[in-house]
Design a protein around this motif. Structure first.
Motif, PDB file in Angstrom:
ATOM      1  N   LEU A 185      12.416  18.381 -39.283  1.00 42.72           N
ATOM      2  CA  LEU A 185      12.349  19.735 -39.730  1.00 42.72           C
ATOM      3  C   LEU A 185      12.364  20.765 -38.476  1.00 42.72           C
ATOM      4  N   SER A 186      12.242  20.188 -37.293  1.00 49.28           N
ATOM      5  CA  SER A 186      12.192  20.933 -36.178  1.00 49.28           C
ATOM      6  C   SER A 186      13.256  22.005 -35.860  1.00 49.28           C
ATOM      7  N   PRO A 187      14.592  21.554 -36.242  1.00 52.30           N
ATOM      8  CA  PRO A 187      15.532  22.608 -35.987  1.00 52.30           C
ATOM      9  C   PRO A 187      15.309  24.005 -36.024  1.00 52.30           C
ATOM     10  N   SER A 188      15.380  24.851 -34.987  1.00 51.92           N
ATOM     11  CA  SER A 188      15.236  26.289 -35.120  1.00 51.92           C
ATOM     12  C   SER A 188      16.049  27.198 -34.297  1.00 51.92           C
ATOM     13  N   THR A 189      16.696  28.238 -34.898  1.00 49.40           N
ATOM     14  CA  THR A 189      17.622  29.039 -34.327  1.00 49.40           C
ATOM     15  C   THR A 189      16.781  30.501 -33.508  1.00 49.40           C
ATOM     16  N   TYR A 190      17.098  30.586 -32.274  1.00 51.46           N
ATOM     17  CA  TYR A 190      16.561  31.712 -31.718  1.00 51.46           C
ATOM     18  C   TYR A 190      17.574  32.561 -30.996  1.00 51.46           C
ATOM     19  N   ASN A 191      17.571  33.796 -30.689  1.00 52.77           N
ATOM     20  CA  ASN A 191      18.130  34.659 -29.832  1.00 52.77           C
ATOM     21  C   ASN A 191      17.615  34.666 -28.506  1.00 52.77           C
ATOM     22  N   LEU A 192      18.548  34.123 -27.259  1.00 52.19           N
ATOM     23  CA  LEU A 192      17.909  34.579 -26.344  1.00 52.19           C
ATOM     24  C   LEU A 192      18.901  35.465 -25.483  1.00 52.19           C
ATOM     25  N   GLY A 193      18.715  36.576 -25.402  1.00 56.14           N
ATOM     26  CA  GLY A 193      19.442  37.557 -25.130  1.00 56.14           C
ATOM     27  C   GLY A 193      20.714  37.731 -25.594  1.00 56.14           C
ATOM     28  N   PRO A 194      21.946  37.385 -25.068  1.00 59.24           N
ATOM     29  CA  PRO A 194      23.189  37.314 -25.807  1.00 59.24           C
ATOM     30  C   PRO A 194      23.595  35.988 -26.304  1.00 59.24           C
ATOM     31  N   PHE A 195      22.545  35.137 -26.100  1.00 60.32           N
ATOM     32  CA  PHE A 195      22.869  33.762 -26.733  1.00 60.32           C
ATOM     33  C   PHE A 195      22.214  33.408 -27.995  1.00 60.32           C
ATOM     34  N   MET A 196      22.710  32.700 -28.850  1.00 56.29           N
ATOM     35  CA  MET A 196      22.245  32.157 -30.016  1.00 56.29           C
ATOM     36  C   MET A 196      21.997  30.465 -29.929  1.00 56.29           C
ATOM     37  N   VAL A 197      20.803  30.220 -29.846  1.00 51.13           N
ATOM     38  CA  VAL A 197      20.613  28.820 -29.715  1.00 51.13           C
ATOM     39  C   VAL A 197      19.814  28.390 -30.633  1.00 51.13           C
ATOM     40  N   GLU A 198      19.985  26.675 -30.693  1.00 57.84           N
ATOM     41  CA  GLU A 198      19.493  26.172 -31.786  1.00 57.84           C
ATOM     42  C   GLU A 198      18.273  25.027 -30.919  1.00 57.84           C
TER      43      GLU A 198
END
Length: 466
Positions: A30-43
């Motif tokens: 259940l760890s997958p999490s999506t974040y905004n890192l400046g212009p990047f969208m990372v999981e």
């Protein structure tokens, strides 16, 4: 140890094992999490009982990994999308020190959020584990939760406490990147060169225009002014400087339409699709016939641009009164980038011929990325192709002559060409047509070394000049 003590120890050991196991299962799955890192969208996600790796997944290109920490925990970072406009604005406007501080702040915020989520998951997992194990009194439930949180907390503290970002100076590559360990350097070096390359290409295109303005004064060169001018380009392979060259050529030569015979990208990834969307600034219709390095994601992104027309095999497109038939490369249906077998190419050539026959119309131009398809179809006075990176124009002398154009590589084989410094020229073809949409001449332009200028070869179709 007396029996009551041994029994109590056994109970707590069982509680520890069950709640820790279930807690870690919750943390893993259940760890997958999506974040905004400046212009990047990372999981961001986590795998346990793995080497101390951090893996960055740049789908579909491959993975970059480095041994960054000690515990048997693998951190996986999936780059899901990138806002190129925002990235450009940040680079152009933000002072370097402020940019670094802002990124560091966002990274720390993401780590805190991610670790907090993992600890919450361990609480839930520990509670569920205690219930599964039959430990349902408040005392055991709290103890089980404590065990799960303690183990998770220790793992996270050791992971981020021993984390060494400099490990990415010696990364490991997997997937398509495995064959290209130079990629980390090529992007930085190539982008540094792009400003100089773009400026030189713009100057060269202006010099070319001056050359053609005086062309009637040159012995052995007939001055030809067609009713229509079409720019044939191909195999840009992610080279941003190509768009500057094409833009200047359009402005200088009065180009009415651009036809690109494919491989606008290298790997067909969504990020590359955003780079390819630079064609939106070109002021004339842009016709794309997808190549084997393009993909469904790239094609879909370009379809969203107003001035772009994608030629596949469903119908003949009519643009500026030109009837254009073509077929996408078989490999463009996926991200495999494989060169299809001759049998598959033959089948696609047959499909395109059937499309032309069923339409009941005579196309003015036929295009296909692979020459094996294009050269089988002498169904139009102009045939366009690419793929080989070898620029060539040929006049096939039939009862009705056929002009065959291979634009080579308008991107000099892409940003890798800039890095390699090889002898791959920027190449494109200016096609001149009469009022009946017949080709009367083609100017094959090659820029082999930016510092030494260009080479122009003119091919004239005498039959259509009469």
């Amino acid at each position: 140890m007396n029996n009551p003590t041994r029994k109590k120890t056994s109970i707590y050991l069982k509680l520890f094992l069950i709640t820790t196991f279930v807690g870690l299962l919750f943390v893993t799955f259940l760890s997958p999490s999506t974040y905004n890192l400046g212009p990047f969208m990372v999981e961001l996600r986590l795998q346990l009982l793995d080497h101390g790796l951090t893996t960055v997944d740049i789908s579909p290109v491959g993975e970059i990994s480095a041994r960054t920490h000690l515990p048997p925990v693998k951190l996986l970072i999936d780059l899901e999308s990138m806002d190129l406009d925002q990235l450009s604005d940040i680079i152009a406007t933000a002072p370097q020190e402020e940019l670094v501080e802002e990124i560091e702040s966002q990274v720390y915020s993401i780590i805190r959020s991610f670790v907090t989520k993992l600890l919450v998951l361990s609480v839930i997992g520990g509670f569920v584990g205690a219930i599964i194990g039959g430990f349902r009194t408040p005392k055991y439930l709290l103890t089980g939760v404590g065990f799960a949180v303690l183990v998770t907390g220790i793992l996270m503290a050791m992971t981020f406490g021993t984390y060494d970002i400099m490990a990415f100076e010696n990364p490991e590559f997997d997937g398509a990147l495995q064959a290209f360990p130079w990629m980390m350097g090529v992007v930085e070096d190539s982008l540094r060169a792009l400003d100089d390359v773009s400026a030189q290409l713009q100057a060269l295109s202006e010099n070319l225009f001056t050359f053609f303005q005086r062309i009637e004064e040159l012995q052995g060169f007939d001055f030809i002014e067609g009713e229509y001018q079409i720019l044939h380009i191909s195999d840009i392979h992610n080279n941003p400087a190509s768009y500057d060259l094409v833009d200047r050529m359009v402005a200088s030569f009065g180009i009415d339409m651009i036809i690109d015979t494919g491989d606008i990208t290298d790997y067909g990834s969504p990020i590359e699709a955003e780079l390819a969307s630079e064609v939106s600034r070109l002021p004339v219709p842009y016709v794309l016939i997808p190549g084997n390095h393009d993909s469904p994601q790239v094609i879909q992104r370009l379809r969203e641009i107003d001035n772009v027309y994608v030629v596949e095999d469903q119908a003949i497109l009519e643009i500026l009164d030109f009837k254009i038939a073509g077929i996408a490369d078989p490999a463009s249906e996926s991200t495999a980038m494989e060169v299809p077998s001759e049998e598959v190419l033959d089948d696609y050539a047959k499909r395109l011929a059937e499309t032309v026959e069923e339409s009941g119309e005579q196309p003015d131009i036929i295009g296909a990325h692979h020459p094996h398809i294009a050269r089988q179809l002498e169904l139009a006075p102009t045939i366009l192709t690419g793929h080989t990176h070898l620029p060539e124009v040929e006049i096939v002398e039939n009862d009705d002559p056929i002009l065959v154009s291979n634009a080579g590589t308008t991107g000099a084989a892409g940003i890798r060409g800039i890095e390699a410094g090889g002898d791959i020229p920027y190449s494109l073809v200016v096609l001149h047509f009469n009022a009946d949409k017949q080709p009367i001449a083609a100017d094959l332009i090659k820029v082999r070394h930016l510092e030494s200028g260009y080479r122009v070869e003119r091919f004239v179709v005498e039959e259509y000049l009469r």
